[in-house]
Design a protein around this motif. Structure first.
Motif, mmCIF file in Angstrom:
data_model
loop_
_atom_site.group_PDB
_atom_site.id
_atom_site.type_symbol
_atom_site.label_atom_id
_atom_site.label_comp_id
_atom_site.label_asym_id
_atom_site.label_seq_id
_atom_site.Cartn_x
_atom_site.Cartn_y
_atom_site.Cartn_z
ATOM 1 N N GLY A 156 -5.746 -15.546 7.126
ATOM 2 C CA GLY A 156 -5.979 -14.372 7.965
ATOM 3 C C GLY A 156 -4.942 -13.283 7.806
ATOM 4 O O GLY A 156 -4.571 -12.629 8.786
ATOM 5 N N ASN A 157 -4.478 -13.068 6.584
ATOM 6 C CA ASN A 157 -3.493 -12.026 6.318
ATOM 7 C C ASN A 157 -3.921 -11.178 5.119
ATOM 8 O O ASN A 157 -4.647 -11.641 4.240
ATOM 9 C CB ASN A 157 -2.117 -12.636 6.012
ATOM 10 C CG ASN A 157 -1.467 -13.259 7.231
ATOM 11 O OD1 ASN A 157 -0.948 -12.576 8.102
ATOM 12 N ND2 ASN A 157 -1.506 -14.591 7.298
ATOM 13 N N VAL A 158 -3.452 -9.943 5.126
ATOM 14 C CA VAL A 158 -3.579 -9.075 3.957
ATOM 15 C C VAL A 158 -2.161 -8.715 3.523
ATOM 16 O O VAL A 158 -1.213 -8.858 4.292
ATOM 17 C CB VAL A 158 -4.382 -7.791 4.278
ATOM 18 C CG1 VAL A 158 -5.806 -8.129 4.627
ATOM 19 C CG2 VAL A 158 -3.714 -7.008 5.401
ATOM 20 N N ALA A 159 -2.025 -8.262 2.296
ATOM 21 C CA ALA A 159 -0.684 -7.966 1.796
ATOM 22 C C ALA A 159 -0.737 -6.878 0.734
ATOM 23 O O ALA A 159 -1.806 -6.465 0.272
ATOM 24 C CB ALA A 159 -0.025 -9.228 1.239
ATOM 25 N N GLU A 160 0.444 -6.438 0.363
ATOM 26 C CA GLU A 160 0.645 -5.461 -0.704
ATOM 27 C C GLU A 160 1.301 -6.213 -1.861
ATOM 28 O O GLU A 160 2.255 -6.960 -1.668
ATOM 29 C CB GLU A 160 1.554 -4.356 -0.182
ATOM 30 C CG GLU A 160 1.998 -3.327 -1.191
ATOM 31 C CD GLU A 160 3.090 -2.437 -0.611
ATOM 32 O OE1 GLU A 160 3.033 -1.207 -0.860
ATOM 33 O OE2 GLU A 160 4.003 -2.954 0.065
ATOM 34 N N LEU A 161 0.766 -6.032 -3.083
ATOM 35 C CA LEU A 161 1.287 -6.750 -4.240
ATOM 36 C C LEU A 161 1.516 -5.777 -5.397
ATOM 37 O O LEU A 161 0.652 -4.943 -5.699
ATOM 38 C CB LEU A 161 0.299 -7.837 -4.677
ATOM 39 C CG LEU A 161 0.772 -8.774 -5.806
ATOM 40 C CD1 LEU A 161 1.898 -9.682 -5.309
ATOM 41 C CD2 LEU A 161 -0.397 -9.615 -6.329
ATOM 42 N N PHE A 162 2.690 -5.882 -6.017
ATOM 43 C CA PHE A 162 3.015 -5.071 -7.189
ATOM 44 C C PHE A 162 2.956 -5.957 -8.430
ATOM 45 O O PHE A 162 3.308 -7.136 -8.380
ATOM 46 C CB PHE A 162 4.431 -4.498 -7.083
ATOM 47 C CG PHE A 162 4.754 -3.873 -5.764
ATOM 48 C CD1 PHE A 162 4.361 -2.576 -5.475
ATOM 49 C CD2 PHE A 162 5.470 -4.572 -4.795
ATOM 50 C CE1 PHE A 162 4.672 -1.989 -4.256
ATOM 51 C CE2 PHE A 162 5.784 -4.000 -3.576
ATOM 52 C CZ PHE A 162 5.381 -2.707 -3.300
#
Length: 326
Positions: A165-171
């Motif tokens: 149940g999480n979203v994230a930012e990925l580089f």
């Protein structure tokens, strides 16, 4: 002379002096108010304020990795009595479908001087925020791909421990220079959205940079950022902007806007690094736009799948938020 008359004359002298000083002060204040009002109205009516705000948004978003200047709250600029233009604006990142405030931008431009800015980061962790998360390997400078580096596991191990149940930012960085279209094609099988890309524009190949860092064959360099399209009218008024790159509509318009923005920026703004940007512009016009890294956001399980793409390497995890994805 009568003593009473003498006392009245002595008493009236400081009163008259005080009245003259007060009148002069009021006159100066009135003239100052009229001057400041005239300067403010002139900057508003002539479009100088909108041009200043356009300069700030364009310069910051094209040079900072994925930072976006807040455009929803009617950005305001001010002018000082010495005709210095100033503004304070929020900067944010897209994490899932939320715009997460990550700092405050302070920008100013003195009359006839350079545009300067600083970003006060709102970061809950010491030494955690990475302003430039992309790696340019020397193999790319030589026209080769990176073949002998396995996928790093740090960011993917972190993702694997996060709840669904999480979203994230990925580089991530790329093993070869790619067109933005190719990057979107590689991402098309995943439920993620690209928010920005690191552009290679001849740095360390066609020209040297004043500042950069290196570790072995890996370089971290100042770069131009390909952002979702932002448009201004002829009088510099902000007319429209996009939040993500659209895989359905393609990316050609965003790439063309990048070239137009750099051209406008180098012709209309004085700022630190303008000479490097002129060299970047010449390179891009000759060689086209290629990128060596990108930022994406989406559900953590979808981001975790990107480790299967052999073209992606040097994953780095950014901001994490609770589920906000449709």
């Amino acid at each position: 002379m009568d003593t009473k008359v003498m006392n009245r004359m002595i008493w009236r002298t400081p009163l008259r002096l005080f009245a003259k000083i007060l009148s002069a002060a009021l006159m100066v204040f009135l003239i100052y108010g009229m001057y400041y009002s005239a300067a403010y109205i002139y900057h508003e009516q002539s479009g100088l304020n909108d041009k200043f705000l356009r300069s700030v948004m364009t310069t910051v978003e094209l040079h900072e990795s994925g930072l976006i200047v807040d455009k929803r709250s009617s950005p305001l600029g001010e002018v000082t009595p010495f005709l210095t233009q100033k503004t304070n604006l929020k900067v944010y990142k897209n994490v899932g479908e939320w715009q997460v405030i990550v700092g405050e931008l302070h920008a100013k431009k003195q009359l006839g001087g350079k545009l300067t800015y600083s970003i006060e980061e709102l970061n809950p962790y010491l030494n955690r925020e990475e302003r430039n998360p992309y790696i340019l390997n020397s193999a790319l400078l030589e026209g080769r791909g990176i073949k002998d580096d396995p996928h790093p596991t740090g960011a993917m191990n972190q993702l694997g421990r996060l709840e669904d149940g999480n979203v994230a930012e990925l580089f991530f960085s790329l093993r070869t220079l790619r067109s933005p279209e190719e990057v979107l094609e590689l991402l098309s099988d995943y439920d993620v959205k690209a928010t920005s890309m690191a552009v290679f524009a001849g740095e360390l190949k066609d020209f040297k940079l004043g500042t950069y860092s290196s570790s072995g064959a890996d370089y971290t360099i100042p770069h131009l950022t390909l952002r979702p399209k932002v448009q201004f009218s002829d009088n510099h008024f902000l007319s429209s902007w996009h939040t993500f790159f659209s895989q359905d509509d393609g990316i050609t318009d965003h790439v063309q806007q990048l070239i137009a923005d750099v051209e406008w920026m180098t012709n209309n703004i004085k700022y630190n690094g303008v000479d490097d940007d002129k060299r970047r512009l010449a390179y891009l016009k000759k060689n086209g736009v290629q990128v060596y890294g990108a930022t994406v956001t989406g559900p953590v399980r979808e981001l975790e799948k990107l480790k299967e793409e052999q073209e992606f390497w040097e994953f780095r995890l950014g901001r994490i938020e609770v589920w906000n994805w449709s």
